[in-house]
Design an enzyme around this catalytic site. Structure first.
Site, short mmCIF file in Angstrom:
data_model
loop_
_atom_site.label_atom_id
_atom_site.label_comp_id
_atom_site.label_asym_id
_atom_site.label_seq_id
_atom_site.Cartn_x
_atom_site.Cartn_y
_atom_site.Cartn_z
N GLY A 15 0.78 -1.24 0.00
CA GLY A 15 0.00 0.00 0.00
C GLY A 15 0.80 1.28 0.00
CB SER A 16 4.34 2.20 -0.47
OG SER A 16 4.69 1.80 -1.78
CG ASN A 17 2.56 3.27 -5.67
OD1 ASN A 17 3.00 4.31 -6.13
ND2 ASN A 17 3.19 2.11 -5.78
NE ARG A 94 -7.92 -11.43 -6.68
CZ ARG A 94 -7.83 -12.74 -6.79
NH1 ARG A 94 -8.07 -13.34 -7.93
NH2 ARG A 94 -7.53 -13.49 -5.74
CG LEU A 96 -9.79 -5.07 -12.49
CD1 LEU A 96 -9.72 -3.57 -12.31
CD2 LEU A 96 -10.78 -5.69 -11.51
CG HIS A 112 3.88 -2.41 -14.72
ND1 HIS A 112 3.54 -3.58 -14.08
CD2 HIS A 112 4.93 -2.70 -15.52
CE1 HIS A 112 4.36 -4.55 -14.49
NE2 HIS A 112 5.21 -4.05 -15.36
CG ASP A 148 1.16 -4.86 -16.07
OD1 ASP A 148 0.49 -4.26 -15.23
OD2 ASP A 148 1.84 -5.86 -15.81
CB ALA A 176 10.44 7.00 -9.79
#
Ligand code: GAR
Length: 218
Positions: A15-17, A94, A96, A112, A148, A176
């Site tokens: 969960g850092s983003n 996952r 979608l 990504h 992606d 970044a």
């Protein structure tokens, strides 16, 4: 300024983003607010980090649903109940489906840890190390059903150093990511990302026309 757009964050892990997005969203002048954080994993550390930030957080577990369509219907219902307009995937591991995404047409973003379209899928940073590239990075894009894939909104490049371990490269890319994702979401929420012919046109300042050299140029 105009009202903040309502954004949901989906995650599966650390969960850092999500934290980077939430910290940006806490600023009065940021054009988005986080209305819910949802995970497919009940034990995702990102859920407690979200709650610690005072954000609503919940679980929609794949295992609690008999099929992928049922799982996605439950996820869709939670997102709509929260009033989400846009979705940010932040380490949501996952795929979608096209059916789910059709209900959120061009309103789902992903980050990504590679310069897409290189190194899609799992362990993108390890793929970059194994390939021996000298420049790596991260990408924010609009989500398509393929993994992606989708129109690219923003990218950041970082050098791969000669003695890099995977941990060091991951940390450099992650730093970044934490700057790139809030920036890209802001542009998106301000209506400064337009799609034409399957590509994103971004109304943002032109960067300095300089190159990142690795090894450094003379
Ligand atoms: C991030 O590096 C993100 O780019 C990656 O998962 C990590 C999640 O970290 N996502 C993907 O690989 C998607 N294909 P976080 O949970 O600390 O934000």
């Amino acid at each position: 300024m105009s009202a903040k757009r309502a954004v949901a964050v989906l995650l599966s892990g650390r969960g850092s983003n999500m934290v980077a997005l939430a910290e940006a969203a806490a600023r009065p002048d940021y054009p988005a607010r986080i209305v819910t954080v949802l995970s497919d994993k009940a034990d995702a550390p990102g859920l407690s980090r979200a709650r610690a930030l005072g954000l609503p957080a919940g679980v929609v577990a794949r295992a609690q649903h008999p099929s992928k369509p049922a799982f996605e219907a439950a996820l869709d219902a939670e997102l709509r109940a929260a009033g989400a307009e846009f979705i940010c995937l932040a380490g949501f591991m996952r795929l979608l489906s096209a059916a789910f995404l059709a209900g959120w047409h061009d309103r789902v973003l992903n980050i990504h840890p590679s310069l897409l379209p290189a190194f899609k899928g799992l362990s993108a940073q390890a793929q970059a190390l194994a390939a021996g590239v000298r420049i790596a990075g991260c990408t924010v894009h609009i989500v398509r059903p393929e993994m992606d894939a989708g129109p690219i909104i923003a990218q950041a490049a970082v050098p791969v150093l000669a003695d890099d371990s995977l941990d060091r490269l991951e940390a450099r890319i992650l730093a970044a990511e934490h700057r790139l994702y809030p920036r890209a979401l802001a542009l998106f929420c301000q209506g400064r990302v337009r799609l034409t012919d399957g590509r994103a046109r971004v109304d943002a300042p032109t960067p300095a026309p300089t190159a990142l050299y690795n090894p450094p140029a003379d």
